[in-house]
Design a protein around this motif. Structure first.
Motif, mmCIF file in Angstrom:
data_model
loop_
_atom_site.group_PDB
_atom_site.id
_atom_site.type_symbol
_atom_site.label_atom_id
_atom_site.label_comp_id
_atom_site.label_asym_id
_atom_site.label_seq_id
_atom_site.Cartn_x
_atom_site.Cartn_y
_atom_site.Cartn_z
ATOM 1 N N ARG A 1 0.831 -1.206 0.000
ATOM 2 C CA ARG A 1 0.000 0.000 0.000
ATOM 3 C C ARG A 1 0.862 1.251 0.000
ATOM 4 O O ARG A 1 2.034 1.209 0.345
ATOM 5 C CB ARG A 1 -0.896 0.016 1.245
ATOM 6 N N GLN A 2 0.228 2.378 -0.334
ATOM 7 C CA GLN A 2 0.909 3.659 -0.250
ATOM 8 C C GLN A 2 1.230 3.968 1.208
ATOM 9 O O GLN A 2 0.534 3.518 2.118
ATOM 10 C CB GLN A 2 0.018 4.784 -0.771
ATOM 11 N N ALA A 3 2.248 4.769 1.414
ATOM 12 C CA ALA A 3 2.608 5.196 2.763
ATOM 13 C C ALA A 3 1.542 6.148 3.308
ATOM 14 O O ALA A 3 0.858 6.840 2.544
ATOM 15 C CB ALA A 3 3.969 5.868 2.760
ATOM 16 N N ILE A 4 1.405 6.173 4.611
ATOM 17 C CA ILE A 4 0.446 7.060 5.279
ATOM 18 C C ILE A 4 1.050 7.499 6.606
ATOM 19 O O ILE A 4 1.856 6.778 7.198
ATOM 20 C CB ILE A 4 -0.925 6.371 5.478
ATOM 21 N N SER A 5 0.687 8.692 7.053
ATOM 22 C CA SER A 5 1.152 9.212 8.332
ATOM 23 C C SER A 5 -0.043 9.536 9.214
ATOM 24 O O SER A 5 -1.123 9.870 8.724
ATOM 25 C CB SER A 5 1.979 10.477 8.138
ATOM 26 N N PHE A 6 0.176 9.442 10.508
ATOM 27 C CA PHE A 6 -0.843 9.785 11.498
ATOM 28 C C PHE A 6 -0.226 10.743 12.499
ATOM 29 O O PHE A 6 0.957 10.645 12.812
ATOM 30 C CB PHE A 6 -1.329 8.534 12.242
ATOM 31 N N TYR A 7 -1.049 11.658 13.008
ATOM 32 C CA TYR A 7 -0.611 12.582 14.043
ATOM 33 C C TYR A 7 -1.524 12.397 15.243
ATOM 34 O O TYR A 7 -2.733 12.279 15.101
ATOM 35 C CB TYR A 7 -0.673 14.031 13.545
ATOM 36 N N GLY A 8 -0.948 12.362 16.452
ATOM 37 C CA GLY A 8 -1.763 12.191 17.656
ATOM 38 C C GLY A 8 -0.928 12.287 18.914
ATOM 39 O O GLY A 8 0.073 12.995 18.954
ATOM 40 N N ARG A 9 -1.351 11.536 19.949
ATOM 41 C CA ARG A 9 -0.684 11.570 21.253
ATOM 42 C C ARG A 9 -0.371 10.162 21.736
ATOM 43 O O ARG A 9 -1.088 9.229 21.445
ATOM 44 C CB ARG A 9 -1.574 12.246 22.290
ATOM 45 N N ILE A 10 0.680 10.077 22.521
ATOM 46 C CA ILE A 10 1.062 8.835 23.200
ATOM 47 C C ILE A 10 0.539 8.937 24.635
ATOM 48 O O ILE A 10 0.696 9.986 25.270
ATOM 49 C CB ILE A 10 2.606 8.684 23.222
#
Length: 171
Positions: A156-165
Motif C-alpha cells: 500500500r501507499q505510505a500514510i502518516s498519522f498525528y496524535g498523542r502517546i
C-alpha cells in the motif's frame, strides 16, 4: 493593656498566616513547568517499558490532505505485541482475497523494536509481518507525548498519522 495585647496577638497571627499562604502559592509558570517535567518522565517510562497507546487525531495519506479522525482509532503496544486499529486511505497495490478489515486492523508480534533518543524527543521503530505484507512503523515522539506515526507497507501507499502517546488504561 489587655486590648493592646489582644491586638498584637491578632496582628502577628494574621502576618504569619499570610506569609505561610504566599510561600505555598506557586506561579502558573512553576505549575506548568512541574506538569511538563512529570509528563516527560511518564513518556520516558512508558516508552522504556514498551507499554503505551497511540491515539491518532489526524491521518495524512500520500495523495491528499489531512483527515480528522475520531477517538475510536488507536495502536496499542504491550511488550512485543502490537494491537493496531488504524484506518487506511490511499492506493492498495495488493489486497488479500476476501479481506474486509482495514489494512492496519490486526494483532501481531513486533520485529526489530528500537527506541532511540534524539534532540527533539524519541524515535521508535518496529516492523510487523501480516501475511504477505511487511509493514514498517516509525514513531517520532516529543517529550510531551505528541507523536507522528509514519507507516510504510509493501502492498500500500505510505500514510502518516498525528496524535498523542498515552499510558494504557487500567482494566
Amino acid at each position: 493593656m489587655k486590648t493592646i495585647f489582644f491586638l498584637l496577638i491578632v496582628f502577628f497571627t494574621t502576618v504569619t498566616l499570610t506569609n505561610a499562604q504566599t510561600q505555598e502559592k506557586k506561579s502558573r509558570k512553576e505549575i506548568r513547568a512541574e506538569r511538563q517535567t512529570e509528563k516527560m518522565k511518564e513518556i520516558k517510562n512508558i516508552l522504556k517499558e514498551k507499554d503505551f497507546v497511540f491515539r491518532p487525531t489526524h491521518a495524512m495519506p500520500m495523495g491528499g490532505g489531512s483527515i480528522y479522525l475520531n477517538y475510536s482509532f488507536d495502536l496499542k503496544i504491550k511488550g512485543d505485541t502490537i494491537d493496531s486499529y488504524l484506518p487506511f486511505y490511499g492506493r492498495a497495490y495488493h489486497v488479500d482475497y476476501g479481506g474486509r478489515n482495514s489494512a492496519f486492523d490486526f494483532t501481531e508480534l513486533a520485529e526489530e523494536y528500537k527506541m532511540e533518543k534524539d534532540e527533539n524527543g524519541y524515535v521508535v521503530d518496529f516492523d510487523v509481518k501480516k501475511g504477505m505484507d511487511n509493514i514498517s512503523f516509525t514513531f517520532k515522539i516529543s517529550e510531551q507525548g505528541y507523536a507522528t506515526l509514519n507507516v510504510i507497507s509493501t502492498n500500500r501507499q505510505a500514510i502518516s498519522f498525528y496524535g498523542r502517546i498515552e499510558a494504557p488504561e487500567e482494566e
